[in-house]
Design a protein around this motif. Sequence first.
Motif, PDB file in Angstrom:
ATOM      1  N   GLY A  24       0.824  -1.214   0.000  1.00  0.00           N
ATOM      2  CA  GLY A  24       0.000   0.000   0.000  1.00  0.00           C
ATOM      3  C   GLY A  24       0.850   1.252   0.000  1.00  0.00           C
ATOM      4  N   ALA A  25       1.940   1.226  -0.777  1.00  0.00           N
ATOM      5  CA  ALA A  25       2.938   2.298  -0.721  1.00  0.00           C
ATOM      6  C   ALA A  25       2.652   3.460  -1.662  1.00  0.00           C
ATOM      7  N   SER A  26       1.538   3.427  -2.375  1.00  0.00           N
ATOM      8  CA  SER A  26       1.281   4.463  -3.368  1.00  0.00           C
ATOM      9  C   SER A  26       0.655   5.728  -2.799  1.00  0.00           C
ATOM     10  N   SER A  27       0.242   5.694  -1.522  1.00  0.00           N
ATOM     11  CA  SER A  27      -0.377   6.890  -0.930  1.00  0.00           C
ATOM     12  C   SER A  27      -0.389   6.759   0.589  1.00  0.00           C
ATOM     13  N   GLY A  28      -0.780   7.845   1.259  1.00  0.00           N
ATOM     14  CA  GLY A  28      -1.032   7.817   2.687  1.00  0.00           C
ATOM     15  C   GLY A  28       0.125   7.345   3.540  1.00  0.00           C
ATOM     16  N   ILE A  29      -0.185   6.489   4.505  1.00  0.00           N
ATOM     17  CA  ILE A  29       0.809   6.012   5.464  1.00  0.00           C
ATOM     18  C   ILE A  29       1.915   5.234   4.762  1.00  0.00           C
ATOM     19  N   GLY A  30       1.568   4.412   3.778  1.00  0.00           N
ATOM     20  CA  GLY A  30       2.588   3.636   3.080  1.00  0.00           C
ATOM     21  C   GLY A  30       3.586   4.505   2.351  1.00  0.00           C
ATOM     22  N   GLU A  31       3.091   5.516   1.668  1.00  0.00           N
ATOM     23  CA  GLU A  31       3.963   6.449   0.954  1.00  0.00           C
ATOM     24  C   GLU A  31       4.864   7.209   1.924  1.00  0.00           C
ATOM     25  N   ALA A  32       4.270   7.706   3.009  1.00  0.00           N
ATOM     26  CA  ALA A  32       5.046   8.451   4.006  1.00  0.00           C
ATOM     27  C   ALA A  32       6.095   7.559   4.669  1.00  0.00           C
ATOM     28  N   THR A  33       5.741   6.308   4.904  1.00  0.00           N
ATOM     29  CA  THR A  33       6.679   5.366   5.520  1.00  0.00           C
ATOM     30  C   THR A  33       7.854   5.088   4.590  1.00  0.00           C
ATOM     31  N   ALA A  34       7.572   4.928   3.311  1.00  0.00           N
ATOM     32  CA  ALA A  34       8.650   4.704   2.349  1.00  0.00           C
ATOM     33  C   ALA A  34       9.630   5.868   2.362  1.00  0.00           C
ATOM     34  N   ARG A  35       9.095   7.072   2.338  1.00  0.00           N
ATOM     35  CA  ARG A  35       9.962   8.254   2.354  1.00  0.00           C
ATOM     36  C   ARG A  35      10.806   8.299   3.635  1.00  0.00           C
ATOM     37  N   ARG A  36      10.152   8.098   4.769  1.00  0.00           N
ATOM     38  CA  ARG A  36      10.854   8.211   6.048  1.00  0.00           C
ATOM     39  C   ARG A  36      11.937   7.139   6.196  1.00  0.00           C
ATOM     40  N   PHE A  45      11.397  -1.448  -0.707  1.00  0.00           N
ATOM     41  CA  PHE A  45      10.807  -2.116  -1.858  1.00  0.00           C
ATOM     42  C   PHE A  45       9.305  -1.925  -1.745  1.00  0.00           C
ATOM     43  N   LEU A  46       8.711  -1.278  -2.739  1.00  0.00           N
ATOM     44  CA  LEU A  46       7.368  -0.745  -2.621  1.00  0.00           C
ATOM     45  C   LEU A  46       6.374  -1.527  -3.459  1.00  0.00           C
ATOM     46  N   GLY A  47       5.188  -1.745  -2.882  1.00  0.00           N
ATOM     47  CA  GLY A  47       4.157  -2.459  -3.607  1.00  0.00           C
ATOM     48  C   GLY A  47       2.805  -1.781  -3.505  1.00  0.00           C
ATOM     49  N   ALA A  48       2.054  -1.781  -4.587  1.00  0.00           N
ATOM     50  CA  ALA A  48       0.688  -1.270  -4.657  1.00  0.00           C
ATOM     51  C   ALA A  48       0.184  -1.549  -6.067  1.00  0.00           C
ATOM     52  N   ARG A  49      -1.079  -1.278  -6.317  1.00  0.00           N
ATOM     53  CA  ARG A  49      -1.632  -1.498  -7.660  1.00  0.00           C
ATOM     54  C   ARG A  49      -1.321  -0.343  -8.605  1.00  0.00           C
ATOM     55  N   ARG A  50      -1.175   0.872  -8.065  1.00  0.00           N
ATOM     56  CA  ARG A  50      -0.971   2.049  -8.920  1.00  0.00           C
ATOM     57  C   ARG A  50       0.518   2.250  -9.180  1.00  0.00           C
ATOM     58  N   THR A  51       1.001   1.614 -10.219  1.00  0.00           N
ATOM     59  CA  THR A  51       2.441   1.632 -10.477  1.00  0.00           C
ATOM     60  C   THR A  51       2.951   2.997 -10.916  1.00  0.00           C
ATOM     61  N   ARG A  72       4.387  -4.001  -8.936  1.00  0.00           N
ATOM     62  CA  ARG A  72       2.937  -3.985  -8.775  1.00  0.00           C
ATOM     63  C   ARG A  72       2.522  -5.093  -7.818  1.00  0.00           C
ATOM     64  N   LEU A  73       1.543  -4.790  -6.965  1.00  0.00           N
ATOM     65  CA  LEU A  73       1.142  -5.747  -5.943  1.00  0.00           C
ATOM     66  C   LEU A  73      -0.342  -5.677  -5.681  1.00  0.00           C
ATOM     67  N   ASP A  74      -0.980  -6.838  -5.664  1.00  0.00           N
ATOM     68  CA  ASP A  74      -2.360  -6.992  -5.222  1.00  0.00           C
ATOM     69  C   ASP A  74      -2.329  -7.873  -3.983  1.00  0.00           C
ATOM     70  N   VAL A  75      -2.558  -7.302  -2.808  1.00  0.00           N
ATOM     71  CA  VAL A  75      -2.410  -8.059  -1.564  1.00  0.00           C
ATOM     72  C   VAL A  75      -3.498  -9.104  -1.379  1.00  0.00           C
ATOM     73  N   THR A  76      -4.541  -9.074  -2.209  1.00  0.00           N
ATOM     74  CA  THR A  76      -5.589 -10.090  -2.100  1.00  0.00           C
ATOM     75  C   THR A  76      -5.226 -11.364  -2.865  1.00  0.00           C
ATOM     76  N   ASP A  77      -4.088 -11.374  -3.511  1.00  0.00           N
ATOM     77  CA  ASP A  77      -3.616 -12.516  -4.285  1.00  0.00           C
ATOM     78  C   ASP A  77      -2.370 -13.077  -3.607  1.00  0.00           C
ATOM     79  N   ALA A  78      -2.505 -14.244  -2.985  1.00  0.00           N
ATOM     80  CA  ALA A  78      -1.397 -14.814  -2.218  1.00  0.00           C
ATOM     81  C   ALA A  78      -0.156 -15.033  -3.074  1.00  0.00           C
ATOM     82  N   ALA A  79      -0.356 -15.502  -4.300  1.00  0.00           N
ATOM     83  CA  ALA A  79       0.785 -15.742  -5.190  1.00  0.00           C
ATOM     84  C   ALA A  79       1.490 -14.435  -5.541  1.00  0.00           C
ATOM     85  N   ASP A  80       0.705 -13.374  -5.704  1.00  0.00           N
ATOM     86  CA  ASP A  80       1.277 -12.071  -6.031  1.00  0.00           C
ATOM     87  C   ASP A  80       2.115 -11.541  -4.871  1.00  0.00           C
TER      88      ASP A  80
END
Length: 257
Positions: A24-36, A45-51, A72-80
């Motif tokens: 969930g690194a494309s916005s909000g807490i995930g994005e801020a955490t990546a920066r920090r 290493f960042l994952g989300a659907r909005r590449t 790209r990451l879809d957390v609802t897909d275990a294989a992904d």
Amino acid sequence: MTDAYAYADADAGADAAKVVVVTGASSGIGEATARRLAADGHRVFLGARRTDRLDALAREITERGGSAAYQRLDVTDAADVKAFVAAARERYGRVDVMVNNAGVMPLSPLDALRVEEWDRTIDVNVRGVLYGIAAALPVMRAQGAGHFVNIASVGAYEVSPTAAVYCASKFAVRAISEGLRQESPDGGVRVTLVSPGVTESELADGIADPAAREAMRAYRAVALPASAVAAAIAYAVSQPAEVDVNEIVVRPAGSAQ
């Protein structure tokens, strides 16, 4: 608006630098955490659907002297999720921290019977965390060390109208985190639950129920910047190996929310 961090040199402090995967690194807490965490010298290493957003964020981090890559990451897909963690390990050689951050919050009263929203909430908020654990735990066990940071909510401690399913999902994240902690008695795998109060993010944008959406707008009148939650995550990650920060609750000052 982005946070102006002074970026450390990840290569200069190789012993202290960790490999951190963030969902969930494309916005909000995930994005801020990546920066920090990148600013603190960690490799992210960042994952989300909005590449497109991930690409912009990774470019920004690397231009500032940090180390970042994405997939790209879809957390609802275990294989992904498994492939995502494997890609991080292949790129950086290990996975030290897994930040299970991806989440949704489609609020509505139960009698609205928005069953598809209930399913989506469970798939992202609960299964997404479990899939993250399933992907990263074997890697961390093999390494002999690792750290899960699971993002819950103050909704993991209390229930409010229209939020029954959302709160249930966060209660589940809290229970899963505590169970994982208890199953790691040797201290090799650390577990931190971070529960933010109202935080500036896109979570509320997906509320389809009109009454719930309006109530949430009023509820979010006072909100934490996402960078405040990122700072709490950075604190937990920065502790020495023998210290396991188990739970952090972060709220706006003077707020019960």
